[in-house]
Design a protein around this motif. Structure first.
Motif, mmCIF file in Angstrom:
data_model
loop_
_atom_site.group_PDB
_atom_site.id
_atom_site.type_symbol
_atom_site.label_atom_id
_atom_site.label_comp_id
_atom_site.label_asym_id
_atom_site.label_seq_id
_atom_site.Cartn_x
_atom_site.Cartn_y
_atom_site.Cartn_z
ATOM 1 N N VAL A 128 -0.445 -1.455 -2.923
ATOM 2 C CA VAL A 128 0.624 -2.033 -3.369
ATOM 3 C C VAL A 128 0.233 -3.387 -4.052
ATOM 4 N N LEU A 129 0.761 -3.811 -5.023
ATOM 5 C CA LEU A 129 0.517 -5.109 -5.986
ATOM 6 C C LEU A 129 1.472 -6.271 -5.220
ATOM 7 N N LYS A 130 0.653 -7.435 -5.386
ATOM 8 C CA LYS A 130 1.551 -8.428 -4.767
ATOM 9 C C LYS A 130 2.655 -8.725 -5.206
ATOM 10 N N ASP A 131 3.088 -8.342 -6.403
ATOM 11 C CA ASP A 131 4.053 -8.570 -7.270
ATOM 12 C C ASP A 131 5.333 -7.497 -7.270
ATOM 13 N N ALA A 132 4.876 -6.533 -6.491
ATOM 14 C CA ALA A 132 5.807 -5.192 -6.482
ATOM 15 C C ALA A 132 7.137 -5.742 -5.918
ATOM 16 N N LYS A 133 8.311 -5.585 -6.336
ATOM 17 C CA LYS A 133 9.771 -6.091 -6.178
ATOM 18 C C LYS A 133 10.320 -5.311 -4.877
ATOM 19 N N ASN A 134 9.958 -4.277 -4.515
ATOM 20 C CA ASN A 134 10.287 -3.682 -3.219
ATOM 21 C C ASN A 134 9.006 -3.176 -2.555
ATOM 22 N N LYS A 135 8.226 -3.993 -1.770
ATOM 23 C CA LYS A 135 7.133 -3.513 -1.236
ATOM 24 C C LYS A 135 7.404 -2.456 -0.041
ATOM 25 N N THR A 136 8.390 -2.614 0.694
ATOM 26 C CA THR A 136 8.536 -1.530 1.563
ATOM 27 C C THR A 136 8.844 -0.177 0.956
ATOM 28 N N ALA A 137 9.356 0.074 -0.166
ATOM 29 C CA ALA A 137 9.603 1.215 -0.868
ATOM 30 C C ALA A 137 8.472 1.660 -1.563
ATOM 31 N N ALA A 138 7.625 0.880 -2.073
ATOM 32 C CA ALA A 138 6.484 1.180 -2.752
ATOM 33 C C ALA A 138 5.343 1.728 -1.566
ATOM 34 N N LEU A 139 5.449 1.164 -0.428
ATOM 35 C CA LEU A 139 4.641 1.659 0.609
ATOM 36 C C LEU A 139 5.144 2.962 0.961
ATOM 37 N N GLN A 140 6.603 3.425 1.038
ATOM 38 C CA GLN A 140 6.913 4.534 1.369
ATOM 39 C C GLN A 140 6.540 5.596 0.227
ATOM 40 N N ALA A 141 6.522 5.336 -0.879
ATOM 41 C CA ALA A 141 6.237 6.127 -2.086
ATOM 42 C C ALA A 141 4.527 6.345 -2.076
ATOM 43 N N ALA A 142 3.786 5.471 -1.584
ATOM 44 C CA ALA A 142 2.368 5.505 -1.382
ATOM 45 C C ALA A 142 2.072 6.572 -0.564
ATOM 46 N N TYR A 143 2.759 6.337 0.992
ATOM 47 C CA TYR A 143 2.539 7.298 2.021
ATOM 48 C C TYR A 143 2.829 8.658 1.593
ATOM 49 N N TYR A 144 3.916 8.737 0.941
ATOM 50 C CA TYR A 144 4.419 9.960 0.602
ATOM 51 C C TYR A 144 3.362 10.988 -0.420
ATOM 52 N N MET A 145 2.581 10.221 -1.104
ATOM 53 C CA MET A 145 1.542 10.574 -1.863
ATOM 54 C C MET A 145 0.457 11.297 -1.079
ATOM 55 N N THR A 146 0.413 11.141 0.444
ATOM 56 C CA THR A 146 -0.878 11.613 1.069
ATOM 57 C C THR A 146 -0.089 12.646 2.131
ATOM 58 N N ASN A 147 1.154 13.252 1.822
ATOM 59 C CA ASN A 147 1.599 14.001 2.971
ATOM 60 C C ASN A 147 0.588 15.275 2.621
ATOM 61 N N GLU A 148 0.677 16.499 3.336
ATOM 62 C CA GLU A 148 -0.301 17.625 3.477
ATOM 63 C C GLU A 148 0.121 18.445 2.244
ATOM 64 N N GLU A 149 1.466 18.657 1.688
ATOM 65 C CA GLU A 149 1.406 19.523 0.542
ATOM 66 C C GLU A 149 0.650 18.849 -0.712
ATOM 67 N N VAL A 150 1.028 17.509 -0.851
ATOM 68 C CA VAL A 150 0.260 16.958 -1.899
ATOM 69 C C VAL A 150 -1.334 16.936 -1.907
ATOM 70 N N GLN A 151 -1.765 16.725 -0.350
ATOM 71 C CA GLN A 151 -3.099 16.660 -0.276
ATOM 72 C C GLN A 151 -3.855 17.911 -0.431
ATOM 73 N N THR A 152 -2.936 18.824 0.124
ATOM 74 C CA THR A 152 -3.703 20.422 -0.152
ATOM 75 C C THR A 152 -4.103 20.581 -1.473
#
Length: 415
Positions: free
Chosen positions: A312-336
């Motif tokens: 997450v970049l330091k100037d992301a306006k909503n760091k919590t939401a950015a982290l959630q989106a990043a986490y989502y990208m590592t779910n099993e369906e995407v990673q498969t």
């Protein structure tokens, strides 16, 4: 874990960090990925993810972006693809300075620590609990690569050792028998394979490729302390000797941007590379037959470990939401889906299945035990630029410097 002293200024925004890298991380199936998401009262937000990669990567990412609202109803995710790794790192600093950079990006450990050191990425620790993120889904070894001074800077996406690729048809037509395990064997095979406009070996004059040679001789950069070690000198001599013999080629000589293009266009028979070759070659030359083996030995088994993560970049306006989106990208369906493209997911539930589903990379599995981090100095850009400049001056520019003189000169800048 790496420890660095924090920089005191953000004037590094004009830097361009070029990495060989490579390579990328829906209905969420991480067990706890969405447990605290979509709660009432969360403000709707648009998050942008930046990456560079193949058309197939983009397709997977876009499908995930289209489905993220099923887990995080408050998030709209936009995907921004950069044309190449070089343009990614050339463009990103200016975007950060102008306040128009993505909220989070996919990045390799090869070039990350300079940016972490200079404060351009967000330490995630204080946002993990509010975001409802379960970090236990990732192996500890993957987590450690992305920790600096005890703080977590990345959501692990994939881990994979470097590889050595061989054009199978060319190899068989030349009647060369067993695949090479040492650079001496590579050199002998390259002499046979160099003919009819094809070079036996592609050696991109890039820090990633040079580092793999160094590690195969028991060397490495030692975070700037061992740049001119005897092992590194021996590795660079090996590269330079093969160019002198006319059996190796750099992509720049042929008008290409990187080694994968030369390999895909069948103008080079062998090359150091990485797991990103699979997705790229499936798109660029689906009929090409190739094998992937461990990086050949100089004096020992050794290569780099590429680890991708979302930061997450330091100037992301909503760091919590950015982290959630990043986490989502590592779910099993995407990673498969990414596993099918050749990525070894940094998920405890999927990584053991990787080599079963990617048998073309089965020979690389032992390298998980012998590969290691890149070990670049903190001032990574300065180091990689200087190393590449001096090696290119010999190979492309007619300089008569020896390998030792090159590395002594670079080392002197990192005392």
């Amino acid at each position: 874990m790496r420890r660095f002293k924090k920089g005191s200024t953000f004037l590094v925004l004009c830097l361009a960090l070029i990495v060989g890298l490579t390579a990328c991380g829906g209905n969420n199936t991480n067990e706890n990925a969405g447990n605290n998401s979509g709660a009432s009262g969360q403000e709707d937000v648009t998050i942008t993810m930046g990456f560079w990669g193949t058309a197939q990567d983009l397709q997977v990412y876009q499908q995930a972006a289209d489905a993220i609202s099923e887990t995080y109803p408050h998030i709209t995710l936009n995907i921004k693809q950069y044309p190449s790794s070089e343009q990614f790192w050339n463009i990103l600093p200016g975007e950060i300075a102008a306040g128009v950079a993505p909220d989070f990006i996919k990045i390799s450990n090869e070039g990350a620590f300079e940016y972490i050191n200079k404060g351009l990425f967000t330490a995630l620790d204080e946002y993990i609990e509010p975001a409802g993120i379960d970090m236990s889904v990732y192996p500890e070894s993957s987590m450690n690569i992305w920790q600096v001074d005890g703080k977590q800077y990345g959501i692990p996406n994939s881990d994979m050792p470097a590889m050595f690729f061989i054009n199978e048809d060319m190899w068989q037509e030349a009647g060369l028998g067993d695949y090479p395990t040492t650079w001496d064997e590579v050199e002998a095979a390259a002499k046979t394979l160099t003919k009819d406009g094809v070079y036996g070996l592609i050696t991109n004059i890039d820090a990633f490729h040079i580092t793999n040679y160094a590690k195969s001789y028991g060397g490495g950069w030692g975070n700037g302390e061992t740049i001119n070690s005897p092992e590194n000198v021996q590795a660079l001599e090996q590269i330079m000797d093969m160019y002198k013999e006319g059996i190796a080629v750099t992509p720049k000589t042929l008008g290409y941007g990187w080694d994968g293009e030369v390999f895909a266009n069948e103008q080079g028979a062998m090359s150091t590379g990485g797991y990103w070759y699979k997705g790229y070659l499936a798109d660029a030359n689906p009929d090409l037959n190739y094998v992937a083996i461990p990086v050949p030995q100089g004096t020992t088994a050794g290569s780099t470990m590429s680890s991708d993560a979302y930061v997450v970049l330091k100037d992301a306006k909503n760091k919590t939401a950015a982290l959630q989106a990043a986490y989502y990208m590592t779910n099993e369906e995407v990673q498969t889906k990414f596993m099918e493209l050749g990525f070894n997911p940094a998920l405890k539930t999927l990584s053991p299945k990787y080599f079963e589903q990617n048998p073309e990379f089965k020979a690389i599995e032992p390298s998980l035990e012998t590969s290691s981090d890149f070990g670049y100095p903190v001032d990574t850009k300065k180091f990689t630029d200087e190393l590449v400049k001096q090696v290119e001056a010999v190979i492309l520019g007619g300089s008569d410097k020896s390998a030792k003189e090159i590395l002594d000169s670079v080392q002197a800048q990192f005392q």
